[in-house]
Design a protein around this motif. Structure first.
Motif, PDB file in Angstrom:
ATOM      1  N   THR A   1       0.835  -1.201   0.000  1.00  0.00           N
ATOM      2  CA  THR A   1       0.000   0.000   0.000  1.00  0.00           C
ATOM      3  C   THR A   1       0.868   1.248   0.000  1.00  0.00           C
ATOM      4  O   THR A   1       0.598   2.220  -0.729  1.00  0.00           O
ATOM      5  CB  THR A   1      -0.932  -0.013   1.227  1.00  0.00           C
ATOM      6  N   LEU A   2       1.920   1.221   0.803  1.00  0.00           N
ATOM      7  CA  LEU A   2       2.750   2.425   0.937  1.00  0.00           C
ATOM      8  C   LEU A   2       3.550   2.716  -0.337  1.00  0.00           C
ATOM      9  O   LEU A   2       3.668   3.882  -0.738  1.00  0.00           O
ATOM     10  CB  LEU A   2       3.675   2.287   2.152  1.00  0.00           C
ATOM     11  N   VAL A   3       4.083   1.687  -0.992  1.00  0.00           N
ATOM     12  CA  VAL A   3       4.827   1.972  -2.233  1.00  0.00           C
ATOM     13  C   VAL A   3       3.870   2.409  -3.342  1.00  0.00           C
ATOM     14  O   VAL A   3       4.210   3.273  -4.160  1.00  0.00           O
ATOM     15  CB  VAL A   3       5.724   0.789  -2.687  1.00  0.00           C
ATOM     16  N   ALA A   4       2.679   1.849  -3.353  1.00  0.00           N
ATOM     17  CA  ALA A   4       1.691   2.281  -4.351  1.00  0.00           C
ATOM     18  C   ALA A   4       1.283   3.728  -4.093  1.00  0.00           C
ATOM     19  O   ALA A   4       1.186   4.538  -5.026  1.00  0.00           O
ATOM     20  CB  ALA A   4       0.462   1.359  -4.306  1.00  0.00           C
ATOM     21  N   LEU A   5       1.046   4.043  -2.837  1.00  0.00           N
ATOM     22  CA  LEU A   5       0.635   5.407  -2.485  1.00  0.00           C
ATOM     23  C   LEU A   5       1.745   6.410  -2.845  1.00  0.00           C
ATOM     24  O   LEU A   5       1.469   7.495  -3.373  1.00  0.00           O
ATOM     25  CB  LEU A   5       0.303   5.477  -0.991  1.00  0.00           C
ATOM     26  N   GLU A   6       2.969   5.997  -2.592  1.00  0.00           N
ATOM     27  CA  GLU A   6       4.102   6.856  -2.953  1.00  0.00           C
ATOM     28  C   GLU A   6       4.088   7.149  -4.451  1.00  0.00           C
ATOM     29  O   GLU A   6       4.233   8.297  -4.889  1.00  0.00           O
ATOM     30  CB  GLU A   6       5.430   6.171  -2.556  1.00  0.00           C
ATOM     31  N   SER A   7       3.873   6.107  -5.233  1.00  0.00           N
ATOM     32  CA  SER A   7       3.846   6.256  -6.689  1.00  0.00           C
ATOM     33  C   SER A   7       2.708   7.171  -7.133  1.00  0.00           C
ATOM     34  O   SER A   7       2.886   8.055  -7.987  1.00  0.00           O
ATOM     35  CB  SER A   7       3.722   4.861  -7.326  1.00  0.00           C
TER      36      SER A   7
ATOM     37  N   PHE B   1       0.707  12.615  -9.002  1.00  0.00           N
ATOM     38  CA  PHE B   1      -0.150  13.802  -8.901  1.00  0.00           C
ATOM     39  C   PHE B   1       0.632  15.028  -8.429  1.00  0.00           C
ATOM     40  O   PHE B   1       0.046  16.017  -7.993  1.00  0.00           O
ATOM     41  CB  PHE B   1      -1.358  13.530  -8.005  1.00  0.00           C
ATOM     42  N   GLY B   2       1.962  14.954  -8.527  1.00  0.00           N
ATOM     43  CA  GLY B   2       2.765  16.158  -8.313  1.00  0.00           C
ATOM     44  C   GLY B   2       3.220  16.408  -6.893  1.00  0.00           C
ATOM     45  O   GLY B   2       3.858  17.431  -6.619  1.00  0.00           O
TER      46      GLY B   2
END
Lengths: 393, 393
Positions: free
Chosen positions: B362-368, B373-374
């Motif tokens: 979840t955290l690596v996806a959220l980071e991406s 989105f800038g």
């Protein structure tokens, strides 16, 4: 092989193992929409308001009654078995002015008796069971909608035990509200209640609208005549199933999958073919128990296809024989309620169990058990008569 | 990875595929009894009246409130999020005289505020949420039971979002009634609501007993203060789960299997170990989102282990980012209600999802997604901080 709950279709059992998804996942809302469309076919309706109540069949009954009945409203309940009493009970708890008419167990009402009662009681709502498993009777409903429309009465029916195994035509019969359960002819587990509401019923429900505190928005107007249950407030539930997707309960995803699969089984086989399969299996079971020399209870002209009440022969201990069926043959047959308690067994042929092999197996097992308890039964009389019936079909 | 419903334990999904049996099959009633015993452990109680309500978590809430509250009874509801409003709403619909106190979202009540309100309102029932997913707060309950006992107040709590992932001690805390759902830390589907009632609560429920028409027997005395719902009448439901096995609804067999398996998973891993697993996963997710430079909402000293509210960074479109998480990574994170709508995402770590791999993914996806989105985010800052937390545990 009891009066329900019954063995589910294997594909329904498998459907419940599918992974869960989030409440507003596009897949989830698509499954909800698809399920609505599938049940429109099952009910034979174009009602937009066709959905599921998250609970057992009596949850659907209560949702319909508490949402359609305002305190003090007159409700007419013709009672021809235990579940008529339940409708009256639920309406009474909802502060309705309940009027009942009763007929002997094993009979149904002629439409004239219902018309006479409507004229006398002038109800806001007629609430009547279609198929009452307690007596096995199937109340004809095809003329009642027109009657209700004529006198301005809302028409609700509980089709829990009958839907999917007997004719049901929501639109053609002028039904305003109907509810069911999965655990009878639909061939699924108890725990989800299909419901359909006519535009007239929806209009009444919406006139009682109240959006709950916590998610109410400035534009939401709340009626003073709001439904006294939050969980069964069909106005809120319609907003959850409708395009607004207003958060209410969290839809029971696995039961939704089950309900969808029940309706898919029917769609795949064909609705009329499934009803015909129930008719044949029911006729075969009836011929079979008669072939064993047993008497059946009630007016056979109005028996539901999916269950038969068999009189327990003199000298046979009813509960011990049922226990032998279950323990020695793995076959459940049902006991009964009220005036029939101890007098009849109820044997079902519904959903996945409306099959040749289940009918024949039940009959040979019953023959064996009856003989064990000293009854004199024709050798092979049950299975032979049933097999004949299947061959004729 | 939203605030629930969540992915179920695989064994829970499988459990629902088990064949159905009859309502009074000895296997069925044995499973019911076993499930009661398993949930006594989950609730940490010796309450005989520990069972399931057939419906979603709000069905359990409504069953508790309508069965414990007589029309006109004063009910005190301390509100610290959306689901406090729901308790008040349900009590109001049940004709209670509802008194509320509120605190800012993101806070819980000090016990002194609750005592002050009890002294002022003199309620028959205190109804309070334990964990409110709308704010992620976990209201301390350990001193409230003693307070309620001191002032003769019945103590009900809604533990839907918290049970199984945070401490809960029904007996030690003096809880009279508590309800939950499977779709949060218990790791199952929505659709069954565990409930437990103290002897004091059972006594009140039994004093309102009414056996429904249709199965009432000569010896059954009906109270004038009967519960206005049939489906949620805990007096009838207790008779169904108890030795009398009085027919009420038809227990939702597949959901019963699911509920049993949820509790078995906890029993197998150990209740305290499961709560500790939630604590670790929650701490890791909190460290992770902070490691991504995100701010979190609310009083961290009282956050539930199983959910965190993350402020949406300036310039990032909240709904588009959530959609990217779902569509591109197959990970659901939650939106929010009321005053937090559009301000925070809610990320859950509960039940089967309270794991190392789900947190890191979840955290690596959220980071991406944030970067897409800038937003300016530390490379690997989320997963590294979370992994550290898991290593420390």
């Amino acid at each position: 092989m009891g009066p329900g709950p019954i063995s589910a279709y294997p594909s329904v059992l498998r459907a419940m193992s599918a992974p869960l998804v989030g409440q507003y996942d596009p897949y989830m809302t698509a499954v909800m929409n698809e399920t609505q469309e599938l049940y429109r076919s099952v009910w034979a309706t174009r009602n937009e308001a066709t959905l599921l109540i998250d609970g057992t069949s009596r949850a659907g009954i209560e949702a319909a009654i508490v949402s359609l009945v305002r305190p003090g409203d007159r409700v007419l309940v013709p009672i021809f078995g235990r579940f008529g009493h339940l409708l009256a009970e639920i309406a009474e708890r909802a502060h309705a002015a309940v009027h009942t008419i009763e007929t002997d167990w094993g009979q149904v009402f002629p439409v004239s008796a219902i018309e006479e009662a409507i004229l006398r009681v002038k109800p806001a709502l007629l609430a009547i069971v279609q198929g009452d498993t307690s007596t096995t009777m199937n109340q004809p409903l095809d003329e009642i909608g027109a009657l209700c429309a004529k006198y301005g009465v809302l028409f609700y029916t509980d089709a829990t035990a009958s839907l999917g195994g007997n004719a049901f035509e929501a639109d053609a019969w002028g039904v305003d509200a109907a509810t069911a359960g999965l655990q009878k002819c639909l061939g699924g587990p108890s725990g989800s209640s299909p419901i359909t509401l006519s535009d007239r019923a929806v209009k009444l429900v919406r006139s009682r609208s109240r959006i709950e505190a916590g998610i109410r928005e400035p534009g939401d107007k709340n009626s003073a005549h709001f439904v006294r249950s939050n969980y069964f407030d069909l106005g809120m539930i319609l907003e959850y199933w409708g395009p607004r997707r207003l958060n209410h309960h969290t839809e029971a995803t696995s039961m939704l999958y089950a309900a969808r699969e029940c309706a898919r089984v029917i769609a795949l086989e064909g609705r009329d073919a499934v009803i015909e399969r129930h008719r044949i299996a029911g006729a075969a079971m009836l011929a079979g128990v008669r072939g064993l020399g047993l008497r059946v209870f009630g007016d056979m002209a109005h028996k539901m296809s999916n269950v038969v009440a068999v009189e327990i022969p003199d000298g046979v201990p009813g509960d011990a024989a049922r226990a032998a069926m279950l323990n020695d043959f793995g076959i459940e047959i049902g006991t009964s309620f009220g005036p029939l308690h101890g007098r009849v067994w109820r044997i079902g042929t519904m959903g996945f169990n409306a099959r040749l092999d289940t009918v024949l197996t039940t009959l040979v097992a019953l023959e064996s058990v009856l003989r064990r308890f000293g009854a004199s039964v024709p050798v092979g009389g049950g299975a032979d008569a049933a097999a004949d019936e299947f061959r004729r079909a």
